[in-house]
Enzyme design. Structure first.
Site, PDB file in Angstrom:
ATOM      1  N   SER A   1       0.856  -1.303  -0.040  1.00 52.62           N
ATOM      2  CA  SER A   1      -0.026  -0.053   0.027  1.00 52.62           C
ATOM      3  C   SER A   1       1.021   1.386   0.165  1.00 52.62           C
ATOM      4  CB  SER A   1      -0.941  -0.198   1.232  1.00 52.62           C
ATOM      5  OG  SER A   1      -0.363  -0.078   2.317  1.00 52.62           O
ATOM      6  N   ARG A   2       2.044   1.003   0.265  1.00 51.17           N
ATOM      7  CA  ARG A   2       3.123   2.425   0.230  1.00 51.17           C
ATOM      8  C   ARG A   2       4.546   1.780   0.203  1.00 51.17           C
ATOM      9  NH1 ARG A   2       1.321   1.339   5.476  1.00 51.17           N
ATOM     10  NH2 ARG A   2      -0.422   2.803   5.269  1.00 51.17           N
TER      11      ARG A   2
ATOM     12  N   GLY B   1       7.093  -1.585  -1.142  1.00 54.65           N
ATOM     13  CA  GLY B   1       6.160  -2.493  -1.911  1.00 54.65           C
ATOM     14  C   GLY B   1       5.399  -1.892  -3.123  1.00 54.65           C
TER      15      GLY B   1
ATOM     16  N   LYS C   1      -2.669  -4.260   5.083  1.00 50.83           N
ATOM     17  CA  LYS C   1      -3.647  -4.357   6.448  1.00 50.83           C
ATOM     18  C   LYS C   1      -4.493  -2.922   6.061  1.00 50.83           C
ATOM     19  CE  LYS C   1      -1.382  -4.622   9.592  1.00 50.83           C
ATOM     20  NZ  LYS C   1      -0.829  -4.670  11.318  1.00 50.83           N
TER      21      LYS C   1
ATOM     22  N   TYR D   1      14.743  -7.824  16.141  1.00 50.79           N
ATOM     23  CA  TYR D   1      14.525  -7.303  14.939  1.00 50.79           C
ATOM     24  C   TYR D   1      15.611  -8.041  13.961  1.00 50.79           C
ATOM     25  CZ  TYR D   1      14.527  -4.209  10.753  1.00 50.79           C
ATOM     26  OH  TYR D   1      14.413  -3.942   9.540  1.00 50.79           O
TER      27      TYR D   1
END
Length: 289
Positions: free
Chosen positions: A15-16, A19, A38, A164
Site C-alpha cells: 500500500s506504500r 512495496g 492491512k 529485529y
C-alpha cells in the site's frame, strides 16, 4: 524475460513505500498486482491505503486487486492468494515486503513487539511463500523475492536490536532454504536489500525523521532493482542476496543521483550491509554513526 507484461504479482505490504514502488514498476509493463496489506482506511501517520495504491497501479498501466490481508492470519493469507488466482488466473511472482521494526535491546523490547516482528517478518514471509508456491510452480519464470538482508552474521547487527535482527534474518533464511527446495521446480527465490536508508514511513516515523529522510534514497531505486531480479530467468538466478545499487550497476545503470531525496546531504548507510560490499563507482555513502 524483458518485461513483466501479463505477469501477476502478489505483494505483501504494497500500500506504500517499497512495496508500492515495486508494484508501480511492474504496472508500467502492464502487469497485474495483488496489493495485499492491512491498511484499508487512511492512517494519521502512514500515507496510502490498498485502494489508493490500486488507483496508482491502474494509472501506471497495470491491473490491481486491493485485498485486505494481515499476513499473521493464515486464513487471510489463504483467502488473499485464492482471490488473486480467481481474479488474474494465477500467480507468477510473490514479493514478501511486509515488515515490522523495533530497534530496541532486550530490556526495551516487550514480548508483544517481539511476537509482532517474528510473526510478520519471519513467519509471515514463510506463510505467504508457502501458499503462493503451488501457483508459482505452474507459472512461466516464477519468482519469490524477499525484502531482506544478506546473511552477514556479525554481533554488531544483533547487539542493539537482537529481536529485529533475528526477525529480518529469518526472512533471509527463508531465501536460503526455499531457493534450495524449489531449484528443481524452477522457482527462483532471492533477496533484495538497499545500500542506503530508503525514504519510507518507517524511516520518517521511527528512525530519524526529516533529517534521515533527506539522507535517503527514494523507494524507486528498490522498485527498479526488484524489476531487474524479477525479469531474470528463474532457473538461472536464484539464492542470491542482492544490494540495490550494485545490482543496478551490473545491469547498466550509471546515474544514481536521481534516486536521492536531497543531493546536498550525504547518503546514510542502511543496516546489515556487509563491510566488504563496495558501492558502485561514483557512489559515496556516509559511514554509520
Amino acid at each position: 524475460m524483458s518485461s513483466l507484461k501479463g505477469k501477476t504479482l502478489f505483494i505483501s505490504g504494497a500500500s506504500r513505500g517499497i512495496g508500492l514502488a515495486i508494484a508501480l514498476r511492474a504496472a508500467r509493463d502492464g502487469a497485474s498486482v495483488a496489493i495485499a496489506a492491512k491498511t484499508a482506511e487512511p492512517h494519521p501517520k502512514l500515507k496510502g491505503t490498498i485502494f489508493t495504491a490500486a488507483d496508482e497501479v491502474r494509472a501506471a498501466g497495470g491491473k490491481a486487486l486491493p485485498v485486505i490481508c494481515d499476513i499473521r492470519d493464515e486464513a487471510q493469507v489463504i483467502g488473499a492468494v485464492d482471490k488473486t488466482v480467481a481474479e488474474f488466473g494465477g500467480i507468477d511472482i510473490c514479493v514478501n515486503n511486509a515488515s515490522a521494526i523495533s530497534l530496541t535491546n532486550s530490556q526495551a523490547t516487550d514480548m508483544k513487539r517481539f511476537d509482532l516482528m517474528m510473526d510478520i517478518n519471519t513467519r509471515g514471509t514463510f506463510m505467504v511463500s508457502k501458499y503462493c508456491i503451488p501457483h508459482l510452480k505452474r507459472a512461466e519464470n516464477p519468482h519469490i523475492l524477499m525484502l531482506s538482508p544478506p546473511l552477514d552474521i556479525q554481533a554488531k547487527w544483533f547487539e542493539r536490536s537482537t529481536a529485529y535482527t533475528m526477525a529480518k534474518f529469518g526472512m533471509s533464511m527463508c531465501v536460503l532454504g526455499l531457493s534450495a527446495e524449489l531449484k528443481s521446480a524452477g522457482v527462483a527465490v532471492n533477496a533484495l536489500w538497499p545500500r542506503t536508508t530508503i525514504a519510507t514511513a518507517a524511516v520518517g516515523n521511527l528512525l530519524g525523521g526529516d533529517a534521515m529522510m533527506r539522507a535517503s534514497r527514494t523507494p524507486e531505486i528498490m522498485g527498479d532493482a526488484a524489476y531487474v531480479i524479477l525479469t531474470k530467468p528463474s532457473r538461472e538466478f536464484t539464492g542470491q542476496f542482492c544490494i540495490d545499487d550494485k545490482l543496478l550497476y551490473a545491469s547498466g545503470v550509471r546515474d544514481f543521483e536521481r534516486y536521492r531525496v536531497d543531493p546536498s546531504v550525504p547518503l546514510a548507510l542502511d543496516f546489515f550491509v556487509p563491510d566488504d560490499d563496495v558501492p558502485p563507482p561514483g557512489v559515496a555513502v556516509a559511514p554509520p554513526r
